[in-house]
Enzyme design. Structure first.
Site, PDB file in Angstrom:
ATOM      1  CB  SER A   1      -0.927   0.019   1.259  1.00 26.01           C
ATOM      2  OG  SER A   1      -0.043  -0.216   2.518  1.00 26.01           O
TER       3      SER A   1
ATOM      4  N   GLY B   1      -6.017   1.012   4.897  1.00 27.66           N
ATOM      5  CA  GLY B   1      -5.429  -0.339   4.486  1.00 27.66           C
ATOM      6  C   GLY B   1      -5.964  -1.584   4.630  1.00 27.66           C
ATOM      7  CG  ASP B   2      -7.409  -2.168   8.532  1.00 24.68           C
ATOM      8  OD1 ASP B   2      -6.089  -2.918   8.495  1.00 24.68           O
ATOM      9  OD2 ASP B   2      -7.766  -1.426   9.488  1.00 24.68           O
TER      10      ASP B   2
END
Length: 318
Positions: A227, A258-259
């Site tokens: 990422s 990011g999750d």
């Protein structure tokens, strides 16, 4: 990624309450006035579960929660239809504070310490995961490691779960990531800084990052996603390598972005999409989430709108 069992389990060892404070003109060492406050249940695995819930696969959350802060998490699990297999420990889950100054475009993070996990609780978690592996084919191990838990925990869990035929995804950093990659999970998602620490050399540009991602993939990890924040993400697998760049979007909160990317990747790959489609869809999903505070999935219409605006670049073999 092909599962022999339909369910997805997320493991959060260090759950958190994410507290966002809107503070225009925030200045360290001065009196500051907060104009808005939001508190949401979080921790990386909790966020991934919330993003995946409501899809075609049953979702279970496990890990550790502090008894004093359980109600926020239980409300989330009930509202999103997430099966709750979290273990309760005395005390409170940690609090992560973000002070957001929109006028200056700055965000200040204050992360409080979490629970200490006793050895017997870790044994209880192992037993819970063994039982969950009977009916679930994908496990997401993500987030920091709390006090009392060895840095090798994700490596131990990866080996244990893969021996039971599960697909394992890992999203962590530092020593836990270093141990985990040695156990060859199916999917890892470091950010650029975490990848730099892992390969122990500066990664000055996208070419350096792509080479390091390929090196990680070559060790036996099926899918590596790096990422890059507003610059999107790099995707490397046996299917090739792509860079996905999202369009500019309005940002309400970066917490959980990011999750959202991890959830988007898993949802896409488990549906059988190729790498290019996976990269495009997961990048659009993560970008759309930025308009939301907390682990709130974006509207499908907004994801579809951004899908067409994601720019895809194939990466060469160099």
């Amino acid at each position: 990624m092909r599962l022999t069992k339909p369910g997805v389990v997320t493991v959060t060892l260090n759950a958190a309450i994410d507290q966002t404070l809107e503070c225009p003109g925030f200045t360290a060492g001065a009196v500051n006035r907060v104009v808005a406050e939001t508190r949401t249940p979080g921790g990386k695995g909790i966020n991934v579960a919330a993003f995946l819930a409501g899809g075609t696969r049953p979702v279970t959350a496990t890990g550790f929660l502090g008894e004093d802060t359980v109600p926020l998490f239980e409300t989330l699990f009930r509202e999103r239809g997430i099966q709750d297999r979290c273990l309760r420990l005395p005390g409170s889950s940690r609090v992560n504070i973000k002070v957001v100054d929109r006028t200056g475009g700055a965000v200040t993070d204050l992360n409080l310490p979490g629970l200490r996990v006793p050895e017997e609780a870790l044994g209880a978690l192992m037993a819970t995961l063994d039982a969950l592996a009977e009916e679930n084919g994908c496990f997401v191990l993500s987030g920091s490691v709390p006090a009392g838990v060895p840095a090798s925990i994700y490596a131990t869990l990866t080996e244990r779960l893969r021996a039971r035929g599960a697909v394992v995804a890992v999203d962590t950093s530092g020593a836990p990531l270093r141990h985990a990659v040695a156990a060859k999970p199916d999917f890892v998602k470091p950010n650029a800084h975490e990848l730099e620490e892992l390969v122990e050399r500066p990664l000055r540009n996208a070419g350096d990052i792509a080479r390091a991602a390929r090196e990680l993939h070559a060790t036996g990890i099926g899918l590596v996603v790096v990422s890059l924040g507003a610059d999107g993400a790099l995707f490397v697998s046996n299917d090739g390598a792509w860079r996905a760049l999202p369009p500019p979007v309005e940002v309400a909160s970066t917490v959980g972005a990011g999750d959202a990317l991890v959830a988007g990747v898993l949802a896409s790959r488990l549906e059988g999409h190729d790498l290019e489609t996976c990269a495009r869809r997961s990048t659009a999903f993560a970008a759309a989430k930025l308009a939301k505070v907390g682990p709130v999935p974006p509207a499908p219409e907004r994801v579809a709108e951004l899908l067409c605006a994601v720019r895809m670049h194939p990466l060469g073999t160099g």
